[in-house]
Design a protein around this motif. Sequence first.
Motif, mmCIF file in Angstrom:
data_model
loop_
_atom_site.group_PDB
_atom_site.id
_atom_site.type_symbol
_atom_site.label_atom_id
_atom_site.label_comp_id
_atom_site.label_asym_id
_atom_site.label_seq_id
_atom_site.Cartn_x
_atom_site.Cartn_y
_atom_site.Cartn_z
ATOM 1 N N PRO A 1 -0.132 -1.799 -13.171
ATOM 2 C CA PRO A 1 -0.459 -0.851 -12.097
ATOM 3 C C PRO A 1 0.180 -1.200 -10.753
ATOM 4 O O PRO A 1 0.321 -0.350 -9.901
ATOM 5 C CB PRO A 1 -1.981 -0.959 -11.973
ATOM 6 C CG PRO A 1 -2.452 -1.593 -13.226
ATOM 7 C CD PRO A 1 -1.327 -2.437 -13.742
ATOM 8 N N ALA B 1 7.467 5.571 -2.107
ATOM 9 C CA ALA B 1 8.785 6.175 -1.925
ATOM 10 C C ALA B 1 8.690 7.350 -0.956
ATOM 11 O O ALA B 1 9.576 7.552 -0.107
ATOM 12 C CB ALA B 1 9.329 6.634 -3.276
ATOM 13 N N GLY C 1 9.382 9.107 -6.895
ATOM 14 C CA GLY C 1 8.606 9.881 -5.917
ATOM 15 C C GLY C 1 7.161 9.432 -5.895
ATOM 16 O O GLY C 1 6.246 10.238 -5.739
ATOM 17 N N ALA D 1 14.223 14.670 -12.110
ATOM 18 C CA ALA D 1 15.549 14.072 -11.853
ATOM 19 C C ALA D 1 15.459 12.567 -12.078
ATOM 20 O O ALA D 1 15.085 11.818 -11.168
ATOM 21 C CB ALA D 1 15.982 14.371 -10.416
ATOM 22 N N GLU D 2 15.757 12.153 -13.309
ATOM 23 C CA GLU D 2 15.667 10.719 -13.626
ATOM 24 C C GLU D 2 16.971 10.011 -13.250
ATOM 25 O O GLU D 2 18.053 10.408 -13.702
ATOM 26 C CB GLU D 2 15.396 10.531 -15.123
ATOM 27 C CG GLU D 2 15.347 9.052 -15.476
ATOM 28 C CD GLU D 2 14.964 8.791 -16.918
ATOM 29 O OE1 GLU D 2 14.803 9.760 -17.688
ATOM 30 O OE2 GLU D 2 14.836 7.609 -17.271
HETATM 31 C C1 LIG Z 1 -5.061 3.164 -13.931
HETATM 32 C C2 LIG Z 1 -4.752 2.819 -12.495
HETATM 33 C C3 LIG Z 1 -5.759 2.912 -11.540
HETATM 34 C C4 LIG Z 1 -5.520 2.554 -10.213
HETATM 35 N N1 LIG Z 1 -6.524 2.698 -9.296
HETATM 36 C C5 LIG Z 1 -6.256 2.486 -7.980
HETATM 37 C C6 LIG Z 1 -7.215 2.834 -6.993
HETATM 38 O O1 LIG Z 1 -8.264 3.406 -7.296
HETATM 39 N N2 LIG Z 1 -6.912 2.568 -5.702
HETATM 40 C C7 LIG Z 1 -5.708 2.003 -5.324
HETATM 41 O O2 LIG Z 1 -5.475 1.774 -4.125
HETATM 42 N N3 LIG Z 1 -4.767 1.695 -6.259
HETATM 43 C C8 LIG Z 1 -5.006 1.946 -7.562
HETATM 44 N N4 LIG Z 1 -4.041 1.691 -8.509
HETATM 45 C C9 LIG Z 1 -2.775 1.100 -8.082
HETATM 46 C C10 LIG Z 1 -1.909 2.114 -7.356
HETATM 47 O O3 LIG Z 1 -2.100 3.394 -7.900
HETATM 48 C C11 LIG Z 1 -0.418 1.757 -7.480
HETATM 49 O O4 LIG Z 1 -0.222 0.402 -7.141
HETATM 50 C C12 LIG Z 1 0.422 2.616 -6.546
HETATM 51 O O5 LIG Z 1 0.059 3.970 -6.641
HETATM 52 C C13 LIG Z 1 1.902 2.455 -6.872
HETATM 53 O O6 LIG Z 1 2.633 3.269 -5.973
HETATM 54 P P1 LIG Z 1 4.213 3.171 -5.863
HETATM 55 O O7 LIG Z 1 4.644 4.306 -4.987
HETATM 56 O O8 LIG Z 1 4.605 1.813 -5.435
HETATM 57 O O9 LIG Z 1 4.768 3.375 -7.324
HETATM 58 P P2 LIG Z 1 4.469 4.484 -8.488
HETATM 59 O O10 LIG Z 1 3.255 5.268 -8.155
HETATM 60 O O11 LIG Z 1 4.492 3.725 -9.731
HETATM 61 O O12 LIG Z 1 5.712 5.425 -8.369
HETATM 62 C C14 LIG Z 1 6.972 5.139 -8.949
HETATM 63 C C15 LIG Z 1 7.613 6.472 -9.278
HETATM 64 O O13 LIG Z 1 8.941 6.256 -9.742
HETATM 65 C C16 LIG Z 1 9.200 7.182 -10.785
HETATM 66 N N5 LIG Z 1 10.334 6.679 -11.559
HETATM 67 C C17 LIG Z 1 10.351 5.620 -12.424
HETATM 68 N N6 LIG Z 1 11.595 5.445 -12.925
HETATM 69 C C18 LIG Z 1 12.378 6.398 -12.352
HETATM 70 C C19 LIG Z 1 13.754 6.726 -12.464
HETATM 71 N N7 LIG Z 1 14.567 6.027 -13.247
HETATM 72 N N8 LIG Z 1 14.224 7.781 -11.750
HETATM 73 C C20 LIG Z 1 13.421 8.496 -10.932
HETATM 74 N N9 LIG Z 1 12.095 8.229 -10.804
HETATM 75 C C21 LIG Z 1 11.583 7.187 -11.483
HETATM 76 C C22 LIG Z 1 7.899 7.242 -11.543
HETATM 77 O O14 LIG Z 1 7.825 8.404 -12.340
HETATM 78 C C23 LIG Z 1 6.904 7.231 -10.382
HETATM 79 O O15 LIG Z 1 6.622 8.529 -9.928
HETATM 80 C C24 LIG Z 1 -4.249 2.081 -9.831
HETATM 81 C C25 LIG Z 1 -3.209 2.031 -10.774
HETATM 82 C C26 LIG Z 1 -3.452 2.395 -12.096
HETATM 83 C C27 LIG Z 1 -2.338 2.353 -13.097
#
Ligand SMILES: Cc1cc2nc3c(=O)[nH]c(=O)nc-3n(C[C@H](O)[C@H](O)[C@H](O)COP(=O)(O)OP(=O)(O)OC[C@H]3O[C@@H](n4cnc5c(N)ncnc54)[C@H](O)[C@@H]3O)c2cc1C
Length: 543
Positions: A480, A16, A12, A266-267
């Motif tokens: 990240p 996603a 989530g 819900a993993e």
């Molecule tokens: C410290 C830090 C600072 C950052 N600062 C910035 C910023 O200031 N500005 C910016 O634009 N970007 C920033 N980024 C980068 C940005 O936050 C991420 O690239 C982006 O939020 C990732 O989004 P996503 O939806 O692709 O994945 P994620 O946010 O990683 O979401 C993946 C989700 O999947 C869930 N998940 C994992 N495995 C399972 C499973 N088996 N079953 C169900 N759920 C699962 C996780 O719990 C998570 O909620 C930062 C990242 C970090 C770590």
Amino acid sequence: MAASWDAIVVGGGHNALVTAAYLAKGGLRTLVLERRERIGGAAATTELGPGIRVPTLAHTVGRLRASVQKDLDLGRHGLSLVAPDVRVFAPSPDGTQVTLWSDVARTAAGLTERSTKDASAYAAFDARVRSLGRFLDELGRSTPPDIKAPGLGDAIAALKLGRSFKGLGRDGSRTVLRVLPMAVADLVAESFEMDALRGVLAWRGVRFNSVGPWSAGTAAILLSDGAGNDGGAAGETVFAKGGPGALSEALAAAARAAGAEIRTGAEVVHISSKDGRATGVVVAGGEEIAARAVVSGVDPKRTVVDLLDPVAVGPSLGWRAGNIRQPGVVAKVNLALASLPVFPSAGGDESLLRGRIVVAPGIDAMERAFDAAKYGRWGTSLILEATIPSLADPSLVEGAPAGTHVMSVIAQYAPYELRGHRPTEGDPIATWEVARENFGDGVMRALEEVAPGIGKLVTHRQVLTPVDLEQQFGLTGGHPLHAEQGLDQFFVWRPLLGHARYRIALERLYLCGSGAHPGGGITGGPGQNAAREILGELRGRRA
Ligand SMILES: Cc1cc2nc3c(=O)[nH]c(=O)nc-3n(C[C@H](O)[C@H](O)[C@H](O)COP(=O)(O)OP(=O)(O)OC[C@H]3O[C@@H](n4cnc5c(N)ncnc54)[C@H](O)[C@@H]3O)c2cc1C
């Protein structure tokens, strides 16, 4: 078992949620399954103490695609953005500073005092970053071509890209080919002489990645960071009121309003398949849920290596996915402060502190910090990007004693694998569990150099190491961006050659997270592109 869902979205995170909202709007019965108790992944807000909220990981949201905001009507679902005039303030221990404003002329005027050469070069550099960023944005919006069996759609997409490449003009098109593989240190040195300015501009070429400013391909990271937003040379600085968690809540509200269901806690432990086609998921505890398609917002390595049956994946793809590079080098330190810290370089001007405060003392200092990380330790100088979001958004501290502020600090270079860190000489090599607060002290020392006395103001401190990023937030390797943003993992190579079109391993298994093209950051880009592909394939089909 008959599928009661058209699509199950695993994870989530914000991407996603973007995908889920588009799929539900497109008429698909959509279920989101998030492992944590909260949605948002890295785009979240944390309660640090009573009445004190802080961006958990990411702090700025200005790269979010405008089309996502508009299509999903995020304003109506509660999203409110604040963009301060100042983009970056880069203080030095000697009391000097560099400030980058949203107004290019104002930035150039401020640079005049220190270097007339740099002041006069700034507008041209900004224009170049914007023009090349526009081209990369077009690339980012397109689905990478099918390299195995290109079809009519690929030919049309290639024609469109060709047109926008031509639109760069002769100079621009040569420049983009020359510049993308360059080291960002070389790129900024072509225009500027001041190391402090070079350092702050080059920071966006290395941020979140295990590279130094002298690494090849870092110019491409800087330019991609400016793709599709108003970043320019300064980069964007936009806050969501209520922190990044408010953005995720708005996305979730949009998805629910369109009919999607979201379950937390819900993993997903397994993605089921039959005859080479994804058929649903198994959730921790054993519940099996069937669907016509599965969409993973989890990083591609974890998706393929941990969630799929290795026999269904096959040895070749399993091996390649296992080698996707995810060397995390970022930690996060969140602080509550009894009052606003004093930065002597700001000369008492509080407005300078409203954007990103970047402590990146120069190119060599950054490269040395990266060197230490290569050898599994952190160096004497850390590179920091801090924000004080409570200045632009006092609601974050409305339940706290008057004068309280929060500070969100991204600290690089903190290697995921601590292969060489000894707390004091002679000690055994430490794990992050042992070294966590030691690292937090290092971040405070770096802050003290530019804001003396800040340590005494701290009322709450949270240190999240790269291992915490993996264990608590599911970021494999602590990365990240779900996968390093190098040229070897870019466009048709993201995450792997032959799997860049949001489909991987099985029929009806899709990727929608940061590990897919065009990559990480809070953009909603992979989520939006993936939804377009999935709807194109599933809409109108019954089975
Ligand atoms: C410290 C830090 C600072 C950052 N600062 C910035 C910023 O200031 N500005 C910016 O634009 N970007 C920033 N980024 C980068 C940005 O936050 C991420 O690239 C982006 O939020 C990732 O989004 P996503 O939806 O692709 O994945 P994620 O946010 O990683 O979401 C993946 C989700 O999947 C869930 N998940 C994992 N495995 C399972 C499973 N088996 N079953 C169900 N759920 C699962 C996780 O719990 C998570 O909620 C930062 C990242 C970090 C770590």
